[in-house]
Design an enzyme around this catalytic site. Structure first.
Site, PDB file in Angstrom:
ATOM      1  N   LEU A 280      20.149  -5.611 -23.814  1.00 38.59           N
ATOM      2  CA  LEU A 280      21.505  -6.130 -23.933  1.00 38.59           C
ATOM      3  C   LEU A 280      21.859  -6.761 -22.595  1.00 38.59           C
ATOM      4  O   LEU A 280      21.462  -6.257 -21.542  1.00 38.59           O
ATOM      5  CB  LEU A 280      22.513  -5.014 -24.236  1.00 38.59           C
ATOM      6  CG  LEU A 280      22.497  -4.359 -25.611  1.00 38.59           C
ATOM      7  CD1 LEU A 280      23.530  -3.241 -25.664  1.00 38.59           C
ATOM      8  CD2 LEU A 280      22.768  -5.371 -26.720  1.00 38.59           C
ATOM      9  N   ASP A 281      22.609  -7.856 -22.636  1.00 38.50           N
ATOM     10  CA  ASP A 281      23.084  -8.443 -21.386  1.00 38.50           C
ATOM     11  C   ASP A 281      23.887  -7.414 -20.609  1.00 38.50           C
ATOM     12  O   ASP A 281      24.513  -6.522 -21.189  1.00 38.50           O
ATOM     13  CB  ASP A 281      23.964  -9.661 -21.655  1.00 38.50           C
ATOM     14  CG  ASP A 281      23.199 -10.807 -22.308  1.00 38.50           C
ATOM     15  OD1 ASP A 281      21.973 -10.859 -22.155  1.00 38.50           O
ATOM     16  OD2 ASP A 281      23.848 -11.642 -22.970  1.00 38.50           O
ATOM     17  N   ARG A 282      23.896  -7.565 -19.299  1.00 34.28           N
ATOM     18  CA  ARG A 282      24.592  -6.609 -18.435  1.00 34.28           C
ATOM     19  C   ARG A 282      26.045  -6.410 -18.856  1.00 34.28           C
ATOM     20  O   ARG A 282      26.560  -5.287 -18.875  1.00 34.28           O
ATOM     21  CB  ARG A 282      24.522  -7.096 -16.988  1.00 34.28           C
ATOM     22  CG  ARG A 282      25.248  -6.199 -15.995  1.00 34.28           C
ATOM     23  CD  ARG A 282      25.095  -6.726 -14.589  1.00 34.28           C
ATOM     24  NE  ARG A 282      25.778  -5.862 -13.630  1.00 34.28           N
ATOM     25  CZ  ARG A 282      25.737  -6.034 -12.302  1.00 34.28           C
ATOM     26  NH1 ARG A 282      25.047  -7.029 -11.803  1.00 34.28           N
ATOM     27  NH2 ARG A 282      26.375  -5.209 -11.504  1.00 34.28           N
TER      28      ARG A 282
ATOM     29  N   ARG B 247      26.295 -15.650 -27.756  1.00 35.30           N
ATOM     30  CA  ARG B 247      27.215 -16.309 -26.836  1.00 35.30           C
ATOM     31  C   ARG B 247      27.117 -17.828 -26.938  1.00 35.30           C
ATOM     32  O   ARG B 247      28.132 -18.537 -26.979  1.00 35.30           O
ATOM     33  CB  ARG B 247      26.925 -15.842 -25.409  1.00 35.30           C
ATOM     34  CG  ARG B 247      27.171 -14.351 -25.211  1.00 35.30           C
ATOM     35  CD  ARG B 247      26.503 -13.815 -23.950  1.00 35.30           C
ATOM     36  NE  ARG B 247      27.069 -14.397 -22.739  1.00 35.30           N
ATOM     37  CZ  ARG B 247      26.591 -14.142 -21.520  1.00 35.30           C
ATOM     38  NH1 ARG B 247      25.550 -13.323 -21.365  1.00 35.30           N
ATOM     39  NH2 ARG B 247      27.142 -14.695 -20.465  1.00 35.30           N
TER      40      ARG B 247
END
Length: 317
Positions: A145-147, A248
């Site tokens: 997962l992105d930060r 996104r």
């Protein structure tokens, strides 16, 4: 009333006196077991190793006068062992674990915590979990997962589980659902975004993804969950492919940037959300269905954090 644990303590029996009546069991144990890390206390509670009147209880159980609390043997760090790094992070992640068995950990990763070290970070989720589970020698991230994205993250404790889940992720066995707060009014009829994505790495090491015919096929399914007039929409996003930054970039490509997205977002929209207290990326991996090797299915949902829920509470439908 309290038996202070030694480096390898024995079973302890604690009788609850009247002044502790009504106190939650987790807070009671944190007070009584001096020197025992909170991470260890929450772990034995979650595993059902703490008994009250010979029965299992949940961490939110409220004690009654006369309750007899059984605490299992506890192994504490030796005095010459180095203190674990980032104790606050370790405690947050221990409390964030929503599922654990012999082969798999699933946690509700908080926003702002990287999944692994690198890019100037000495550690992330996987390094912290290796400190929390030193006996699990094969801990590996199943996916990423992105930060700044929160939500359900799988970490395999065994190679066999890692191989199984990678095979399911390559097919269509794993169902991952996200929630996103996006700019504007997302029309009900707009149910999917199919746009090829190309990943570039800038000189700084930052990864950027763009929609281009030269990219790899990418498909995301969207569903409207809640509207806030023409200002914003809460949508569910289900990525069919698993490209970097897919949701996104696809949301922006559809004309509805995600709130708080500093890389692909709309700064004016994000600023208005921040002014309401929404200082985070509004992308959360809330749902997960995973086929298990034994033929069963793991079906999990993870709640959003307080910042998310309070911010949406200030929006007008």
């Amino acid at each position: 009333m309290t038996n202070t644990p030694s480096q390898a303590s024995s079973v302890q029996m604690l009788e609850v006196s009247p002044e502790f009546a009504g106190q939650r069991i987790d807070n009671f144990l944190r007070n009584q077991l001096k020197g025992v890390p909170k991470t260890l206390i929450y772990r034995i509670l979650r595993k059902g190793e703490v008994r009250v009147n010979k029965g299992r209880i949940k961490p939110e159980y409220k004690l009654q006068a006369g309750d007899l609390v059984r605490v299992p043997p506890l192994r504490l760090a030796e005095r010459d062992e180095p203190a674990p790094l980032a104790q606050g992070l370790l405690e947050r992640l221990e409390a964030a674990i929503v599922y654990e068995d012999k082969a798999l950990i699933v946690l509700n990763k908080p926003a702002g915590i990287a999944v692994h070290g690198g890019s100037g970070l000495s550690y992330g989720v996987i390094e912290a979990l290796r400190q929390l589970r030193p006996d699990a020698k094969e801990l590996e991230l199943v996916h990423r997962l992105d930060r700044d994205t929160s939500g359900l993250l799988m970490v395999a404790k065994k190679r066999s589980m890692l191989r199984h889940l990678h095979q399911e992720l390559r097919g269509d066995g794993v169902d991952k659902r996200y929630m996103a707060l996006v700019r504007g009014r997302w029309e009900t009829g707009k149910k999917q975004v199919s746009a090829p994505l190309l990943k570039n790495t800038l000189r700084s090491g930052e990864r950027m993804v763009e929609v281009t015919d030269e990219g790899k096929e990418a498909l995301t399914l969207f569903r409207v969950l809640r509207r806030f007039g023409d200002f914003a929409t809460l949508v569910e996003a289900r990525p069919i492919t698993g490209r970097t930054h897919q949701i996104r970039v696809h949301a922006r490509h559809a004309g509805h940037a995600i709130a708080g997205d500093s890389k692909y977002g709309d700064e004016d929209f994000s600023r208005e959300i921040r002014e309401l207290g929404g200082k985070r990326l509004f992308l959360h991996a809330y749902g997960l269905k995973v086929p298990l090797p034994d033929g069963g299915e793991l079906n999990l949902e993870a709640p959003v954090d307080e910042v998310w829920s309070q911010t949406l509470g200030k929006l007008v439908e």
